[in-house]
Design an enzyme around this catalytic site. Structure first.
Site, short mmCIF file in Angstrom:
data_model
loop_
_atom_site.label_atom_id
_atom_site.label_comp_id
_atom_site.label_asym_id
_atom_site.label_seq_id
_atom_site.Cartn_x
_atom_site.Cartn_y
_atom_site.Cartn_z
N VAL A 267 0.86 -1.17 0.00
CA VAL A 267 0.00 0.00 0.00
C VAL A 267 0.90 1.22 0.00
CG1 VAL A 267 -1.82 1.25 1.21
CG2 VAL A 267 -1.75 -1.25 1.33
N CYS A 268 0.63 2.17 -0.89
CA CYS A 268 1.34 3.44 -0.93
C CYS A 268 2.85 3.23 -1.07
CB CYS A 268 0.98 4.25 0.31
SG CYS A 268 1.41 6.00 0.23
N ALA A 269 3.64 3.82 -0.17
CA ALA A 269 5.10 3.73 -0.26
C ALA A 269 5.62 2.32 -0.07
CB ALA A 269 5.74 4.66 0.79
#
Length: 310
Positions: free
Chosen positions: A106-108
Protein backbone atom coordinates in the site's frame (compact mmCIF):
# COMPACT_ATOMS: atom_id res chain seq x y z
CA UNK A 1 -5.08 -16.66 2.01
CA UNK A 2 -4.68 -18.58 5.25
CA UNK A 3 -2.31 -16.05 6.85
CA UNK A 4 -2.06 -12.32 6.25
CA UNK A 5 1.38 -11.13 7.32
CA UNK A 6 1.86 -7.36 7.63
CA UNK A 7 5.43 -6.09 7.49
CA UNK A 8 5.58 -2.83 9.46
CA UNK A 9 8.11 -0.09 8.76
CA UNK A 10 8.79 2.90 11.07
CA UNK A 11 6.44 5.76 10.27
CA UNK A 12 3.76 3.41 8.96
CA UNK A 13 0.49 5.16 8.11
CA UNK A 14 -2.30 3.83 10.28
CA UNK A 15 -4.90 3.75 7.49
CA UNK A 16 -2.51 2.01 5.11
CA UNK A 17 -2.38 -0.75 7.71
CA UNK A 18 -5.83 -0.56 9.30
CA UNK A 19 -7.82 -0.55 6.05
CA UNK A 20 -6.62 -3.93 4.75
CA UNK A 21 -6.42 -5.31 8.29
CA UNK A 22 -10.10 -4.46 8.84
CA UNK A 23 -11.09 -6.18 5.59
CA UNK A 24 -9.20 -9.37 6.42
CA UNK A 25 -10.24 -9.42 10.08
CA UNK A 26 -13.88 -9.05 9.01
CA UNK A 27 -13.33 -11.99 6.65
CA UNK A 28 -11.97 -13.95 9.60
CA UNK A 29 -15.05 -13.01 11.64
CA UNK A 30 -17.14 -14.52 8.84
CA UNK A 31 -15.33 -17.83 9.33
CA UNK A 32 -13.08 -17.69 6.28
CA UNK A 33 -10.02 -18.78 8.23
CA UNK A 34 -7.66 -15.83 7.92
CA UNK A 35 -5.01 -15.27 10.60
CA UNK A 36 -3.48 -11.80 10.85
CA UNK A 37 0.15 -11.43 11.96
CA UNK A 38 2.32 -8.34 12.30
CA UNK A 39 6.13 -8.41 12.03
CA UNK A 40 8.81 -5.73 12.10
CA UNK A 41 12.54 -5.37 12.58
CA UNK A 42 11.92 -3.90 16.05
CA UNK A 43 9.28 -4.80 18.65
CA UNK A 44 7.79 -1.28 18.86
CA UNK A 45 7.01 0.52 15.61
CA UNK A 46 6.34 4.28 15.61
CA UNK A 47 3.53 5.34 13.29
CA UNK A 48 3.06 8.49 11.24
CA UNK A 49 0.11 9.41 13.44
CA UNK A 50 2.02 8.99 16.72
CA UNK A 51 0.48 5.77 18.03
CA UNK A 52 3.19 3.14 18.69
CA UNK A 53 2.48 -0.41 17.56
CA UNK A 54 3.82 -3.69 18.86
CA UNK A 55 4.97 -6.32 16.40
CA UNK A 56 6.70 -9.68 16.38
CA UNK A 57 10.36 -9.73 15.41
CA UNK A 58 10.35 -13.48 14.67
CA UNK A 59 8.79 -14.37 11.34
CA UNK A 60 6.34 -17.28 11.15
CA UNK A 61 6.77 -20.02 8.58
CA UNK A 62 4.96 -18.95 5.42
CA UNK A 63 3.34 -21.10 2.75
CA UNK A 64 2.31 -20.19 -0.82
CA UNK A 65 -1.28 -19.55 0.29
CA UNK A 66 -0.16 -16.72 2.60
CA UNK A 67 -0.25 -13.03 1.73
CA UNK A 68 2.68 -10.80 2.67
CA UNK A 69 1.63 -7.14 2.71
CA UNK A 70 3.74 -4.01 3.27
CA UNK A 71 1.74 -0.91 4.31
CA UNK A 72 3.09 2.51 3.42
CA UNK A 73 4.90 4.97 5.63
CA UNK A 74 5.51 8.69 5.93
CA UNK A 75 8.76 9.98 4.50
CA UNK A 76 10.13 12.93 2.58
CA UNK A 77 10.87 10.57 -0.31
CA UNK A 78 11.34 6.90 -1.02
CA UNK A 79 15.11 7.08 -0.74
CA UNK A 80 14.88 8.39 2.82
CA UNK A 81 13.63 4.99 3.99
CA UNK A 82 16.38 2.88 2.44
CA UNK A 83 17.82 2.05 5.85
CA UNK A 84 14.52 0.86 7.31
CA UNK A 85 14.49 -2.66 5.89
CA UNK A 86 17.53 -4.88 6.22
CA UNK A 87 18.72 -6.97 3.27
CA UNK A 88 17.54 -10.21 4.87
CA UNK A 89 14.02 -8.77 5.22
CA UNK A 90 13.99 -7.92 1.52
CA UNK A 91 15.18 -11.45 0.77
CA UNK A 92 12.17 -12.78 2.70
CA UNK A 93 9.89 -10.79 0.42
CA UNK A 94 11.47 -12.12 -2.75
CA UNK A 95 11.67 -15.69 -1.42
CA UNK A 96 7.99 -15.73 -0.50
CA UNK A 97 7.07 -14.68 -4.02
CA UNK A 98 9.51 -17.18 -5.55
CA UNK A 99 7.85 -19.93 -3.52
CA UNK A 100 4.47 -19.12 -5.07
CA UNK A 101 3.20 -16.65 -2.50
CA UNK A 102 1.52 -13.28 -3.07
CA UNK A 103 3.13 -10.02 -2.01
CA UNK A 104 1.28 -6.73 -1.79
CA UNK A 105 1.91 -3.12 -0.89
CA UNK A 106 0.00 0.00 0.00
CA UNK A 107 1.34 3.44 -0.93
CA UNK A 108 5.10 3.73 -0.26
CA UNK A 109 5.20 0.02 0.54
CA UNK A 110 5.76 -0.48 -3.20
CA UNK A 111 9.32 0.69 -2.63
CA UNK A 112 9.97 -2.33 -0.40
CA UNK A 113 8.82 -4.59 -3.23
CA UNK A 114 11.04 -2.68 -5.62
CA UNK A 115 14.09 -3.05 -3.39
CA UNK A 116 13.32 -6.78 -3.24
CA UNK A 117 13.44 -6.92 -7.05
CA UNK A 118 9.74 -7.71 -7.39
CA UNK A 119 8.72 -4.73 -9.52
CA UNK A 120 11.12 -5.37 -12.40
CA UNK A 121 9.17 -6.17 -15.55
CA UNK A 122 5.83 -5.76 -13.78
CA UNK A 123 3.01 -3.25 -13.59
CA UNK A 124 2.72 -1.40 -10.29
CA UNK A 125 1.35 1.75 -8.71
CA UNK A 126 1.72 3.87 -5.60
CA UNK A 127 0.48 7.16 -4.16
CA UNK A 128 0.35 9.87 -6.83
CA UNK A 129 2.94 11.95 -4.96
CA UNK A 130 5.45 9.08 -5.20
CA UNK A 131 4.83 7.78 -8.71
CA UNK A 132 7.57 9.75 -10.44
CA UNK A 133 10.14 8.74 -7.85
CA UNK A 134 9.08 5.09 -7.98
CA UNK A 135 9.45 5.09 -11.78
CA UNK A 136 12.90 6.69 -11.51
CA UNK A 137 14.12 4.24 -8.86
CA UNK A 138 12.85 1.18 -10.74
CA UNK A 139 13.08 1.92 -14.47
CA UNK A 140 12.33 -1.71 -15.38
CA UNK A 141 8.93 -1.43 -13.71
CA UNK A 142 5.83 -0.04 -15.41
CA UNK A 143 4.26 2.49 -13.04
CA UNK A 144 0.54 2.76 -13.79
CA UNK A 145 -1.04 6.08 -12.88
CA UNK A 146 -4.61 6.95 -11.94
CA UNK A 147 -5.61 3.46 -10.77
CA UNK A 148 -6.50 2.18 -7.33
CA UNK A 149 -4.41 -0.96 -7.58
CA UNK A 150 -2.54 -3.25 -9.96
CA UNK A 151 -2.03 -7.01 -10.09
CA UNK A 152 0.82 -8.64 -11.97
CA UNK A 153 2.03 -12.19 -11.34
CA UNK A 154 1.16 -12.27 -7.63
CA UNK A 155 2.61 -8.80 -7.07
CA UNK A 156 -0.19 -6.48 -5.96
CA UNK A 157 0.26 -2.76 -5.38
CA UNK A 158 -2.21 -0.03 -4.43
CA UNK A 159 -2.23 3.73 -4.69
CA UNK A 160 -2.20 4.43 -0.99
CA UNK A 161 -4.22 5.31 2.07
CA UNK A 162 -7.86 4.24 1.49
CA UNK A 163 -7.06 2.34 -1.72
CA UNK A 164 -5.64 -0.44 0.45
CA UNK A 165 -9.25 -1.26 1.29
CA UNK A 166 -10.06 -1.67 -2.41
CA UNK A 167 -7.03 -3.90 -2.87
CA UNK A 168 -8.02 -6.10 0.07
CA UNK A 169 -11.64 -6.35 -1.08
CA UNK A 170 -10.46 -7.44 -4.51
CA UNK A 171 -8.26 -10.17 -3.02
CA UNK A 172 -11.17 -11.42 -0.91
CA UNK A 173 -13.45 -11.42 -3.96
CA UNK A 174 -10.88 -13.35 -5.99
CA UNK A 175 -10.57 -16.04 -3.31
CA UNK A 176 -14.04 -16.24 -1.78
CA UNK A 177 -16.33 -14.65 -4.37
CA UNK A 178 -17.80 -11.19 -4.91
CA UNK A 179 -20.76 -11.77 -2.58
CA UNK A 180 -18.39 -12.19 0.37
CA UNK A 181 -16.47 -9.05 -0.61
CA UNK A 182 -19.73 -7.15 -0.90
CA UNK A 183 -20.78 -8.38 2.54
CA UNK A 184 -17.50 -7.20 4.05
CA UNK A 185 -17.81 -3.82 2.33
CA UNK A 186 -21.28 -3.48 3.76
CA UNK A 187 -20.05 -4.35 7.26
CA UNK A 188 -17.37 -1.67 6.90
CA UNK A 189 -19.82 0.86 5.38
CA UNK A 190 -17.58 1.45 2.36
CA UNK A 191 -18.11 1.26 -1.38
CA UNK A 192 -17.33 -2.11 -2.96
CA UNK A 193 -15.61 -0.34 -5.82
CA UNK A 194 -13.11 -1.40 -8.47
CA UNK A 195 -10.65 0.42 -10.69
CA UNK A 196 -12.75 2.71 -12.83
CA UNK A 197 -11.07 1.92 -16.15
CA UNK A 198 -11.30 -1.86 -15.77
CA UNK A 199 -14.26 -4.04 -16.60
CA UNK A 200 -16.47 -4.61 -13.60
CA UNK A 201 -16.22 -8.38 -13.41
CA UNK A 202 -19.08 -9.11 -11.04
CA UNK A 203 -22.59 -7.73 -10.87
CA UNK A 204 -22.62 -8.50 -7.15
CA UNK A 205 -19.90 -5.89 -6.69
CA UNK A 206 -20.84 -3.63 -9.57
CA UNK A 207 -24.23 -2.82 -8.05
CA UNK A 208 -23.11 -2.61 -4.41
CA UNK A 209 -21.59 0.88 -4.61
CA UNK A 210 -24.21 2.48 -2.37
CA UNK A 211 -24.97 2.81 1.34
CA UNK A 212 -28.68 1.93 1.47
CA UNK A 213 -28.98 -0.78 4.12
CA UNK A 214 -32.46 -1.86 3.02
CA UNK A 215 -31.25 -2.44 -0.52
CA UNK A 216 -28.14 -4.25 0.70
CA UNK A 217 -30.32 -6.64 2.70
CA UNK A 218 -32.52 -7.24 -0.33
CA UNK A 219 -29.41 -7.87 -2.43
CA UNK A 220 -28.14 -10.31 0.19
CA UNK A 221 -31.36 -12.30 -0.21
CA UNK A 222 -31.19 -12.21 -4.01
CA UNK A 223 -27.46 -13.08 -4.11
CA UNK A 224 -28.09 -16.16 -1.98
CA UNK A 225 -31.01 -17.46 -4.07
CA UNK A 226 -30.79 -15.80 -7.48
CA UNK A 227 -31.50 -19.15 -9.16
CA UNK A 228 -34.82 -19.50 -7.32
CA UNK A 229 -38.19 -17.83 -7.74
CA UNK A 230 -38.24 -14.70 -5.55
CA UNK A 231 -41.64 -12.97 -5.54
CA UNK A 232 -41.34 -9.24 -4.97
CA UNK A 233 -43.83 -9.36 -2.11
CA UNK A 234 -41.79 -11.90 -0.17
CA UNK A 235 -38.57 -10.03 -0.83
CA UNK A 236 -40.08 -6.74 0.34
CA UNK A 237 -41.51 -8.37 3.46
CA UNK A 238 -38.12 -9.86 4.33
CA UNK A 239 -36.58 -6.37 4.53
CA UNK A 240 -39.62 -4.74 6.15
CA UNK A 241 -40.88 -2.42 3.41
CA UNK A 242 -43.64 -2.40 0.83
CA UNK A 243 -43.15 -3.67 -2.72
CA UNK A 244 -43.40 -0.12 -4.05
CA UNK A 245 -40.86 1.23 -1.56
CA UNK A 246 -38.41 -1.59 -2.25
CA UNK A 247 -38.63 -1.06 -6.00
CA UNK A 248 -38.09 2.68 -5.58
CA UNK A 249 -35.13 2.32 -3.20
CA UNK A 250 -33.56 -0.52 -5.19
CA UNK A 251 -33.78 1.35 -8.48
CA UNK A 252 -32.39 4.54 -6.99
CA UNK A 253 -29.43 2.72 -5.40
CA UNK A 254 -28.51 0.29 -8.19
CA UNK A 255 -30.15 1.55 -11.38
CA UNK A 256 -32.05 -1.75 -11.63
CA UNK A 257 -35.30 -3.17 -10.37
CA UNK A 258 -34.98 -6.20 -8.06
CA UNK A 259 -36.10 -8.47 -10.93
CA UNK A 260 -33.59 -6.98 -13.36
CA UNK A 261 -30.85 -7.39 -10.75
CA UNK A 262 -31.75 -11.05 -10.30
CA UNK A 263 -31.77 -11.53 -14.07
CA UNK A 264 -28.36 -9.89 -14.29
CA UNK A 265 -26.94 -12.36 -11.77
CA UNK A 266 -28.51 -15.26 -13.63
CA UNK A 267 -27.18 -14.03 -16.95
CA UNK A 268 -23.68 -13.56 -15.57
CA UNK A 269 -23.63 -17.09 -14.15
CA UNK A 270 -25.09 -18.53 -17.33
CA UNK A 271 -22.42 -16.83 -19.45
CA UNK A 272 -19.77 -18.36 -17.20
CA UNK A 273 -21.26 -21.83 -17.66
CA UNK A 274 -21.56 -21.42 -21.42
CA UNK A 275 -17.95 -20.24 -21.63
CA UNK A 276 -16.95 -23.48 -19.90
CA UNK A 277 -18.81 -25.70 -22.36
CA UNK A 278 -22.41 -25.81 -21.13
CA UNK A 279 -25.24 -25.59 -23.64
CA UNK A 280 -27.62 -22.66 -23.45
CA UNK A 281 -30.38 -25.03 -22.38
CA UNK A 282 -28.32 -26.50 -19.52
CA UNK A 283 -27.11 -23.08 -18.39
CA UNK A 284 -30.67 -21.71 -18.43
CA UNK A 285 -31.97 -24.53 -16.24
CA UNK A 286 -29.02 -24.26 -13.86
CA UNK A 287 -29.55 -20.56 -13.17
CA UNK A 288 -33.30 -20.90 -12.76
CA UNK A 289 -34.88 -20.10 -16.11
CA UNK A 290 -37.74 -22.45 -16.96
CA UNK A 291 -37.53 -21.49 -20.63
CA UNK A 292 -34.15 -21.15 -22.41
CA UNK A 293 -35.70 -18.50 -24.65
CA UNK A 294 -35.58 -16.04 -21.73
CA UNK A 295 -31.83 -16.56 -21.44
CA UNK A 296 -31.41 -16.06 -25.17
CA UNK A 297 -33.37 -12.78 -25.00
CA UNK A 298 -31.27 -11.53 -22.10
CA UNK A 299 -28.05 -12.42 -23.90
CA UNK A 300 -29.21 -10.38 -26.87
CA UNK A 301 -29.83 -7.26 -24.79
CA UNK A 302 -27.27 -4.42 -24.80
CA UNK A 303 -24.87 -4.48 -21.85
CA UNK A 304 -26.09 -2.40 -18.93
CA UNK A 305 -23.98 0.66 -18.09
CA UNK A 306 -22.01 0.58 -14.86
CA UNK A 307 -23.78 2.70 -12.20
CA UNK A 308 -22.02 5.81 -11.00
CA UNK A 309 -20.42 5.84 -7.55
CA UNK A 310 -19.27 8.39 -5.09
Amino acid sequence: MSRILFLLVPGVHLLDLAGPAQVFSTAADLGLGQTLTYVAEQPVVPTAQGVPLQADTVWPELCPDDLLLVPGWRSSGLSSSDQWLAPDTLVRLSEHHAAGGTVASVCAGADALGRAGLLDGRRCTTHHDLQDELAARYPRATVVRDVLYTLDDRVVTSAGIASGIDLALHLVAAEHGPAVAAQIAREMVVYARRNGHERQESAMLRHRSHLDDTVHRAQDAIDARFDSRLPLGGLAASVGVSERTLTRLFTRATGLTPLRYQQTLRLERAEHLIAHGATVEHAARTVGFEDPRMLRRLRARPTLPTPATG
